[in-house]
Design an enzyme around this catalytic site. Structure first.
Site, PDB file in Angstrom:
ATOM      1  N   TYR A 157       0.816  -1.211   0.000  1.00 15.09           N
ATOM      2  CA  TYR A 157       0.000   0.000   0.000  1.00 15.09           C
ATOM      3  C   TYR A 157       0.853   1.266   0.000  1.00 15.09           C
ATOM      4  O   TYR A 157       0.325   2.373  -0.060  1.00 15.09           O
ATOM      5  CB  TYR A 157      -1.020   0.019   1.138  1.00 15.09           C
ATOM      6  CG  TYR A 157      -0.479  -0.177   2.538  1.00 15.09           C
ATOM      7  CD1 TYR A 157       0.347   0.760   3.143  1.00 15.09           C
ATOM      8  CD2 TYR A 157      -0.843  -1.298   3.294  1.00 15.09           C
ATOM      9  CE1 TYR A 157       0.810   0.598   4.431  1.00 15.09           C
ATOM     10  CE2 TYR A 157      -0.388  -1.478   4.582  1.00 15.09           C
ATOM     11  CZ  TYR A 157       0.438  -0.525   5.157  1.00 15.09           C
ATOM     12  OH  TYR A 157       0.898  -0.703   6.437  1.00 15.09           O
ATOM     13  N   LYS A 172       5.689   4.406   4.820  1.00 18.99           N
ATOM     14  CA  LYS A 172       6.355   3.368   4.028  1.00 18.99           C
ATOM     15  C   LYS A 172       6.627   3.826   2.602  1.00 18.99           C
ATOM     16  O   LYS A 172       7.603   3.379   1.974  1.00 18.99           O
ATOM     17  CB  LYS A 172       5.546   2.077   4.069  1.00 18.99           C
ATOM     18  CG  LYS A 172       5.601   1.414   5.448  1.00 18.99           C
ATOM     19  CD  LYS A 172       4.926   0.073   5.468  1.00 18.99           C
ATOM     20  CE  LYS A 172       5.004  -0.561   6.861  1.00 18.99           C
ATOM     21  NZ  LYS A 172       6.390  -0.935   7.230  1.00 18.99           N
TER      22      LYS A 172
END
Length: 282
Positions: A157, A172
């Site tokens: 994601y 991330k």
């Protein structure tokens, strides 16, 4: 204690990481623990580091039973000074750092409009800031030796997005950009920097935060073409391969390990025949 072989390490030759010093943040639980076990089984001296000393006990106990070279330290990955002191201590005690696995993370599901400032900063601090601080300070030790391997843990994601995890997805995504940037910057100085992006895998921590009941888990499994979660051993095996000499020419890469879960879903059910109207029926 079961002293059978470590599944994640069975694909690489014995001694693959012999005489290497590996640091694994968050190395006492979840994926970090499985990676630590694999590295130790294949000969590395493994230093795990996290905020809670309680998380260190299972790995250290197993290491004592198996004769592994293992150590543990407590630190807060969000604090630049603590990371610097840990890096200096590891080099002082072991002479070098060959491998860094940045596994420390934080995540939970929360609607974006309800996410508090503290919650946002906590996840960004652990994931994004912590990865940079570790990369910087342990990277200095590796650059001094002109040799080293770093592996960052991201998620699919990071580029697809996913409702409910804006804090983790943003962090991330930053780590993914950092991975590619450092790989390009340090490749000529002997360092490799890669990432892995696992989909859902068997983990008590993730289960409690992301799929807390069987109904949610079943719904997630139906979105994965392989129709199951990965085992932590399967993900750890890919981590070990990326850090091994078999991947010496791989840097700046992000390996997706998600059973095709991040790929677009079809308009039809694979394996069935699509009935189309005849021209006369259109």
């Amino acid at each position: 204690m079961d002293l059978s072989a470590i599944p994640s390490s069975r694909w690489l030759p014995a001694g693959t990481f012999q005489d290497q010093v590996a640091v694994v943040t968050g190395g006492g639980t979840g994926l970090g623990l499985e990676v630590s076990r694999g590295l130790a089984q294949l000969g590395a001296t493994v230093v795990i580091a996290s905020r809670s000393a309680e998380h260190h006990a299972p790995f250290l106990e197993e290491a004592a039973e198996r004769g592994w070279k293992a150590h543990a330290h407590t630190f807060d990955v969000r604090e630049d000074r603590e990371v610097r002191l840990l890096a200096e201590r590891v080099v002082e005690e072991h002479g070098k750092v060959d491998i860094l696995v940045h596994n420390a993370a934080g995540n939970f599901v929360c609607p974006s409009e309800r996410l508090s400032k503290n919650a946002w900063r906590a996840v960004l601090g652990i994931v994004l800031d912590g990865t940079f601080y570790c990369s910087k300070h342990f990277g200095r030790a590796m650059l001094a030796e002109e040799s080293g391997v770093m592996l960052n843990i991201v998620a699919t994601y990071a580029w697809t997005g996913m409702p409910g995890v804006v804090h983790s997805a943003s962090a991330k995504a930053g780590v993914l950009a950092m991975t590619k940037t450092l790989a390009a910057e340090w490749a000529g100085r002997g360092l490799r920097v890669n990432a892995i992006a696992p989909g859902p895998f068997e983990s008590r921590g993730a289960a409690a935060n992301l799929w807390p009941n069987d109904e949610i888990r079943a719904a997630i499994e139906q979105q994965i073409p392989l129709r199951r979660f990965a085992s932590s051993d399967e993900v750890a095996a890919q981590c070990l391969h990326l850090m091994s000499p078999a991947s010496d020419y791989v840097t700046g890469e992000c390996l997706t390990i998600d059973g095709a879960g991040s790929l677009p879903q079809p308009f039809w059910n694979p394996g069935t025949r699509v009935e189309r109207p005849r021209p006369s029926e259109r």
